[in-house]
Design an enzyme around this catalytic site. Structure first.
Site, PDB file in Angstrom:
ATOM      1  N   ASP A  24      91.203  37.966 -54.779  1.00 25.85           N
ATOM      2  CA  ASP A  24      90.016  38.258 -55.153  1.00 25.85           C
ATOM      3  C   ASP A  24      89.968  37.789 -56.507  1.00 25.85           C
ATOM      4  O   ASP A  24      91.566  38.023 -57.478  1.00 25.85           O
ATOM      5  CB  ASP A  24      90.479  39.757 -54.962  1.00 25.85           C
ATOM      6  CG  ASP A  24      89.791  40.643 -55.298  1.00 25.85           C
ATOM      7  OD1 ASP A  24      89.166  40.667 -54.714  1.00 25.85           O
ATOM      8  OD2 ASP A  24      89.782  41.113 -56.353  1.00 25.85           O
TER       9      ASP A  24
ATOM     10  N   ASN B 218      80.394  41.122 -64.819  1.00 25.03           N
ATOM     11  CA  ASN B 218      78.993  41.689 -64.040  1.00 25.03           C
ATOM     12  C   ASN B 218      77.821  42.498 -64.660  1.00 25.03           C
ATOM     13  O   ASN B 218      77.058  42.559 -65.433  1.00 25.03           O
ATOM     14  CB  ASN B 218      78.991  42.496 -62.940  1.00 25.03           C
ATOM     15  CG  ASN B 218      78.946  41.474 -61.783  1.00 25.03           C
ATOM     16  OD1 ASN B 218      78.928  39.585 -61.566  1.00 25.03           O
ATOM     17  ND2 ASN B 218      79.266  41.377 -60.668  1.00 25.03           N
TER      18      ASN B 218
ATOM     19  N   ASP C 185      76.813  35.498 -60.603  1.00 28.12           N
ATOM     20  CA  ASP C 185      76.987  34.419 -59.227  1.00 28.12           C
ATOM     21  C   ASP C 185      77.208  33.260 -60.329  1.00 28.12           C
ATOM     22  O   ASP C 185      77.084  32.281 -58.523  1.00 28.12           O
ATOM     23  CB  ASP C 185      75.420  35.053 -59.207  1.00 28.12           C
ATOM     24  CG  ASP C 185      74.955  36.224 -58.635  1.00 28.12           C
ATOM     25  OD1 ASP C 185      75.945  36.618 -57.736  1.00 28.12           O
ATOM     26  OD2 ASP C 185      73.726  36.687 -58.314  1.00 28.12           O
TER      27      ASP C 185
ATOM     28  N   GLU D 251      83.698  38.849 -54.022  1.00 27.61           N
ATOM     29  CA  GLU D 251      84.489  38.437 -55.399  1.00 27.61           C
ATOM     30  C   GLU D 251      85.905  37.501 -54.439  1.00 27.61           C
ATOM     31  O   GLU D 251      86.627  37.286 -55.091  1.00 27.61           O
ATOM     32  CB  GLU D 251      84.268  38.858 -56.647  1.00 27.61           C
ATOM     33  CG  GLU D 251      86.272  39.807 -56.586  1.00 27.61           C
ATOM     34  CD  GLU D 251      85.149  41.682 -56.170  1.00 27.61           C
ATOM     35  OE1 GLU D 251      85.509  42.624 -56.715  1.00 27.61           O
ATOM     36  OE2 GLU D 251      83.442  41.485 -55.516  1.00 27.61           O
TER      37      GLU D 251
END
Length: 822
Positions: A683, A691, A700, A726
């Protein structure tokens, strides 16, 4: 070879090939007129009429004539059986018996001058039964019972044509040659004898026949009553003039008959005539064994006591309407008479038996009643014969025989012989029924006439059958042969193509119709004969015809076997079969040169067409192959693209969650002994912060970069995919010692290089939870454990790897390794 020329008998030596020698056989001054050879015997006829046998020393041993000379030279000699020699002249005949050296000659009856110009045609032939045959002016003469009799033949061929030769075949059959009508076989004469006025019968119309007890045969004719006795020199003797019908013989040896339909006449056993008993209208007689004579008239029934010389007919009461016919049953002592519509059995005492009324019987048309036995009666009418079976007065059965069933026109007479055969006289012959089969005797079969006299069929004591007709008297000497008449074999008279006579090979092809003319060598050629024929390849079944010409509208090319035999429609007997091969040439356009040309043309045309088609086909195949390859490539690319899209994450290029699940299942199934399936759940640390701070596009970009790094660092046989958001899932098959090391190295290799997309961080870390799949658990259970280890790594400060073993897990999470990657 022997040849008679100018009265000299020559021996012809045919053995030399270059010359033929003729040597006089007999060195004598005698002149010879005929000779005959049979085996070692040689007989000659001298010009003076003597018959001589030639001995081995060539001396002549001549027979002595007991009857003098007939004044004619012998023109034909025949050596017969039983030590006899026969000679024939124009008008005479001689029999020589070498054993006693005698010769008897006599004039032939019925012979005139028809053979005066052709005496060399005359011959004498001895049949297998000892009878003799020779020619006369209008046919053949037959020697039987010590006298010559014209051989009755219904066909006019004997009267119209000269008989040129007579020959007895090895099977006993007689063959006759004619000057202009070919040849024919004479059949039927071995079981039918015919007698007529030419033989001494008073009149050819015969009405009644009876055999006197231990005496001669009595014959009633149109103008006299005759006796017939073969033991007498004159076979027929007229006993009394007058119309004679209904002859009866009683147990005392008397002969009774109706004379001129006016009186009842009698002949005594010694042959003398008794007094007539006047009875106008008398028609029929029935003689009972006890001496009572029953007389039927047109106006009543009378009885006559034959034991009383002065007896007169006594009218029987109760029969006033008259009867036309009656029968007799000597065994039962009954005389059967119709009384009105009822049939009654009479004795001297009166009515002894009365049968119930019989249906459908017209008493006015009854012609005869015949009693077979005590329980069987036959009633003859013009159109039917009714069989009545009874037990006493009880009728058990009534059956009928119609004219169509018997194959005749009108019934006139019935005789039931000792074999229980039915002999039924009619106006067109005699029908015979043996209990199973019917046959019809006609003039074609040898009868002297087809018109049978009323009640004129009689079985003699020797079981032979006499038949009276309007043309004379026929004698069936062997009734068994009535059903054993095999027709003579047929022959083909000619073949015609379009009306033109041809051979069996037609010569050239033609579409015209073909006709085949048929004939039979049977001189009698009955009208019941049928030609049974079949043309192989044309007729699917046998055909029957009464005509002597067979027509086919078209004969197909090729060879066809034509088979034909003669079938007697009466006896159902079939003659031997003959055959001929009919050949119709093939037309020019279907003969082998034309067929070869057609075949070559077809082959060349087919080759050219195939070549053109093949070239076009190959061109189209090539174009189609290019098109198919192109489309196949496109489809494969599309299939690969679809497959890639279905199994990979679009952003990272890694396997998606579903694909990873299949990978885990495949790994677990293919792992060998000593190998474990290791999984690690990664993770991204603080990805939400990326973000939020740098924007989702930067996030992204980070994910895409991570996907690229994962792909670059995963070793062969290992797999990694995006598990969600993720999170990433790694799976590999390793021995237990190296599984966690591979996970640790992979985490470090992905996180150490800086990230340009995450400035100013320049570094992205991971928290990871790792474990392996136990032998008795599913990958889903292992995923729960890896997820718990991941949670432990995050709670422990992130940027680290927590490993969990399934066998050591005493608590929800029991780490076996904990590594800080900083």
């Amino acid at each position: 070879m022997l040849v008679l020329s100018s009265g000299v008998l020559f021996y012809i030596d045919l053995r030399p090939r270059d010359t033929v020698r003729a040597v006089p056989l007999l060195r004598t001054q005698d002149r010879f007129t005929a000779f005959a050879v049979r085996g070692p015997d040689l007989w000659v006829a001298r010009g003076d009429g003597a018959l001589c046998k030639v001995g081995q020393d060539t001396y002549l041993r001549c027979l002595s004539s007991h009857s003098g000379s007939i004044g004619e030279q012998w023109v034909s000699l025949t050596i017969g059986n039983q030590d006899r020699v026969f000679a024939r002249s124009l008008h005479g005949f001689a029999v020589g018996i070498p054993s006693d050296g005698s010769m008897t000659s006599r004039q032939l009856p019925f012979v005139s001058d028809r053979y005066d110009a052709t005496p060399f045609l005359l011959a004498v032939i001895e049949g297998s039964d000892g009878t003799l045959l020779t020619q006369w002016d209008h046919g053949l003469l037959e020697w039987r019972y010590g006298a010559w009799h014209p051989l009755h033949q219904p066909t006019p061929i004997l009267a119209d044509d000269l008989v040129s030769s007579i020959l007895r075949a090895s099977d006993g059959s007689i063959w006759i040659g004619f000057c202009s009508s070919g040849e024919a076989q004479l059949v039927g004469r071995n079981f039918i004898e015919n007698w007529s006025e030419a033989d001494g019968l008073s009149n050819n119309t015969v009405w009644s026949i009876a055999r006197q007890l231990n005496g001669p045969l009595w014959i009633g004719t149109d103008n006299a009553i005759d006796t017939f006795d073969l033991d007498q020199t004159t076979h027929f003797r007229m006993q009394r003039r007058g119309y004679a019908i209904s002859i009866r013989s009683d147990d005392m040896g008397n002969i009774w008959y109706v004379r001129n339909i006016k009186a009842v006449a009698r002949f005594l056993p010694d042959g003398s005539a008794g007094p007539d008993v006047s009875l106008p209208g008398a028609l029929y007689l029935a003689a009972e064994h006890d001496g009572l004579l029953w007389i039927g008239t047109g106006h009543g029934v009378y009885t006559l006591d034959t034991a009383r010389p002065d007896a007169v007919p006594s009218r029987l009461g109760g029969f006033e309407t008259g009867v036309s016919v009656e029968g007799e049953d000597r065994k039962g002592g009954l005389v059967w008479i119709f009384q009105g519509s009822e049939l009654v059995g009479m004795t001297r005492s009166g009515i002894a038996l009365r049968l119930p009324k019989l249906p459908d019987i017209d008493i006015n048309r009854i012609m005869q009643i015949v009693v077979e036995n005590r329980s069987s009666l036959w009633i003859v009418t013009a159109v039917a014969i009714i069989h009545v079976e009874h037990v006493g007065a009880h009728v058990t059965r009534i059956s009928r025989i119609g004219v169509q069933e018997a194959g005749i026109k009108h019934f006139v007479a019935l005789c039931i012989d000792s074999r229980h055969w039915l002999w039924i006289g009619a106006t067109n012959g005699v029908a015979v029924f043996d209990g199973k089969n019917w046959t019809l005797l006609r003039t074609d079969d040898g009868l002297i006439s087809n018109d049978i006299g009323q009640q004129a069929i009689f079985e003699d004591t020797d079981k032979t059958i006499w038949i009276g007709t309007s043309g004379g008297l026929s004698h069936i000497t062997d009734p068994r042969k009535v059903f054993d008449r095999v027709p003579a074999a047929p022959y083909i008279q000619g073949i015609f193509l379009g009306g033109r006579r041809v051979r069996s090979d037609m010569g050239r092809y033609s579409t015209q119709g073909i006709d085949i003319d048929l004939g039979t060598r049977d001189l009698l050629a009955p009208s019941v004969y049928r030609f049974r024929y079949k043309l192989e390849g044309v007729d699917s079944a046998w055909r029957l015809t009464t005509a002597d010409r067979v027509h086919y509208p078209y004969l197909p090319p090729g060879s066809h076997l034509f088979r034909v035999s003669v079938c007697n429609g009466s006896t159902k007997r079939v003659s031997p079969e003959i055959g001929a091969i009919l050949t119709m040439p093939y037309p020019v356009w279907i003969r082998w040169p034309a067929l070869v040309f057609y075949a070559l043309s077809i082959i060349v045309t087919a080759y050219v067409a195939h070549h053109l088609w093949s070239r076009r086909h190959r061109r189209r195949e090539k174009q189609l192959a290019v098109l198919i390859d192109r489309q196949t490539h496109v489809l494969r690319e599309q299939a690969r693209e679809l497959e890639y899209q279905a199994t990979h994450d679009v952003l990272t290029g890694l396997l998606n969650r579903r694909a990873m699940q299949r990978v885990l299942e495949d790994m677990r199934a293919s792992a060998t002994a000593g190998q474990l399936v290791f999984i690690a759940l990664f993770d991204t640390d603080f990805f939400k912060h990326i973000n939020d701070v740098y924007g989702h596009l930067a996030g992204d970009e980070v994910l895409a970069e991570l996907g690229s790094r994962w792909r670059a660092n995963v070793e062969a046989g290992s797999h990694i995919g995006r598990y969600g958001g993720e999170e990433f899932l790694f799976a590999t098959v390793k021995p237990h010692a190296s599984g966690f090391d591979s996970v640790a190295r992979l985490r470090i290799a992905v996180t150490e290089p800086p990230f340009d997309q995450a400035r100013p961080l320049r570094r992205v870390t991971f928290s990871a939870g790792a474990t392996w799949v136990g032998p008795d658990e599913t990958w889903a259970d292992a995923m729960k454990r890896a997820d718990a280890a991941l949670y432990e790594a995050k709670e422990s400060g992130r940027d680290r790897l927590v490993c969990v073993s399934p066998v050591l897990a005493a608590s929800p999470v029991a780490p076996v390794c904990q590594e800080n990657g900083r």
